[in-house]
Scaffold this active site. Structure first.
Site, short mmCIF file in Angstrom:
data_model
loop_
_atom_site.label_atom_id
_atom_site.label_comp_id
_atom_site.label_asym_id
_atom_site.label_seq_id
_atom_site.Cartn_x
_atom_site.Cartn_y
_atom_site.Cartn_z
N ASP A 77 59.68 86.57 91.38
CA ASP A 77 59.67 86.62 91.89
C ASP A 77 59.46 84.59 93.06
OD1 ASP A 77 61.61 87.21 94.12
OD2 ASP A 77 59.96 88.71 95.36
N ILE A 114 46.48 91.19 109.61
CA ILE A 114 47.72 90.94 109.21
C ILE A 114 49.24 91.57 108.83
CG2 ILE A 114 48.72 89.16 108.35
CD1 ILE A 114 45.85 87.87 107.09
N SER A 169 49.91 96.02 106.78
CA SER A 169 49.47 97.13 106.40
C SER A 169 50.28 97.65 105.04
CB SER A 169 49.06 98.26 107.48
OG SER A 169 48.75 99.81 106.84
#
EC number: 2.7.10.2
Length: 429
Positions: A256, A125, A127
């Site tokens: 966040d 998905i 890195s």
């Protein structure tokens, strides 16, 4: 002087009428008094030195806290604490990766998954610096049927610091425990490298991509799965507030809150993810300046832009931005303001205008989240009550419609985020 003089005369063997002896007597007193003072000082100095040396020896002989971090008194107590979601700290004295893993793995025994139960790694998905993410399938004793997971791998070559950080993040999930609106840890493999952390796979994926898909669905009329109403926005928002309340109970905050950091299930159950900032607060007591610099400016509260300490009140500001994202089906906030000018914009007491698709009730909630003074913003419980009250009269029929499609690269430029951060649909630690 009479008694002292008589004593000195006896010592000098003088007669009372001897004038010369009187002089010698005075000389004797002048010599003996300083000698006694110097002698006393030397004895006192010797005692002080002896006490100091004795203390140094006992300090060297007794085992001190250097090289350890609050290691529990017994191994059994450590494992019991780990099983109950308490904070378990590991010894820091291990200087090799192998030694550290030998010490850490027993404390994660309940989370260990045999590697042979990882059936298949489907695709990579993403890195990043904290590891590589894969789609994978696994089985467990409780779930013999293969299930899809997101596998985070830490592979060779890797140093001790990276291994300690990876294990620390697994421990953080263990400390948090389970909550339906947080991404769950499914297991780990930590007895040797490569290290694996398995997290639940949430389909269809991140909320931002989901909102953009809602736009495409409106354009093409492909069915009802991606239709979103005002009432459903309140439904999603209330669950995010519950997740934030859960973090606050553990003296944490997210740091966040944004659509890109929320995963959404097909039944519209949201899962708050990307808990890296909360982990830093848990592990170090504060967010590092290096990590703070990676947070997109347009989601930050004014006090965060002014480099003041972060808190849950900053999450409340960001929650107002999240409501804006949802009601606009994924539009970037402050579209007319460059990211680097956002602080000056807010200092002029300006906020975003009400989107055409946003009701006055929802916009009023946004505005109370965007109050300049953090102390004047509502508490999480108060905000939850406002959402519940507004949702009772919210429109559950009219589907939100924004016909313009989103170009990810243009969105990233306006939003002030890295384009690669939205190039995959999973945001986990």
């Amino acid at each position: 002087m009479g008694e002292k003089g008589h004593l000195s005369r006896v010592l000098l063997e003088c007669s009372l009428s001897d004038k010369l002896c009187v002089v010698r007597e005075k000389q004797y007193e002048v010599i003996i008094v300083p000698a006694l003072l110097v002698g006393g000082f030397l004895i006192l100095l010797a005692i002080i030195l002896w006490l100091f040396i004795r203390g140094q020896r006992s300090q060297r002989q007794s085992p001190g806290p250097r090289g350890t971090a609050s290691v529990p008194a017994s191994r059994g107590r450590s494992q019991e604490a780990a099983g109950h979601g308490e904070k378990v700290l590991l010894p820091l004295k291990e200087t090799s990766v192998e030694g550290f893993l030998r010490a850490a793995t027993p404390r994660l025994a309940k989370l260990q998954v045999p590697r042979e139960q990882l059936l298949e790694v489907l695709e990579q998905i993403h890195s990043g610096s904290c590891g590589t993410l894969y789609h994978a399938t696994m089985t467990t004793k409780d779930h013999p049927k293969p299930k899809s997971v997101v596998l985070k791998a830490l592979e060779d070559p890797v140093g001790l610091q990276e291994v300690q950080d990876f294990i620390g993040r697994i421990q953080f999930y263990q400390y948090l425990g389970k909550h339906k609106n947080l991404v769950q840890l499914e297991g780990c493999c930590t007895e040797r490298l490569p290290l694996y952390m398995m997290l639940e796979d949430v389909v269809p994926g991140d909320l931002l991509s989901f909102l953009w898909t809602c736009r495409r669905d409106v354009m093409t009329m492909d069915g009802l799965l991606y239709d979103l109403t005002e009432k459903q926005i309140y439904h999603i928002g209330k669950q995010i507030l519950l997740a934030l309340e859960f973090l606050q109970e553990k003296h944490l905050f997210h740091g966040d809150v944004a659509a890109r950091n929320i995963l959404i299930q097909s039944d519209l159950t949201p899962k708050l993810c990307h808990l890296g900032l909360a982990y830093e607060v848990h592990a170090h007591g504060a967010i590092s300046s290096a990590r703070s610099s990676t947070i997109p400016l347009k989601w930050l509260a004014p006090e965060r832009l002014l480099l003041r300490p972060a808190s849950i009140r900053g999450d409340i500001w960001s929650f107002g931005i999240l409501l804006y994202e949802m009601v606009t089906l994924g539009a970037p906030p402050y579209p007319e303001v460059p990211p680097t000018s956002i602080l000056q914009y807010l200092q002029r007491k300006k906020i975003m205008k009400r989107p055409s698709s946003c009701s006055h009730a929802m916009y009023n909630i946004m505005k109370c989240c965007w109050r300049w003074s953090e102390d004047s913003r509502p508490l999480l419980g108060q905000l939850l009550q406002r959402l519940e009250a507004a949702s009772r009269s919210a429109d559950d029929k009219a589907v939100l419609q924004v016909p313009e499609l989103v170009v990810p690269e243009l969105y990233a430029d306006v939003a002030g985020i890295r384009a690669e951060s939205i190039s995959y649909s999973f945001s986990v630690l």
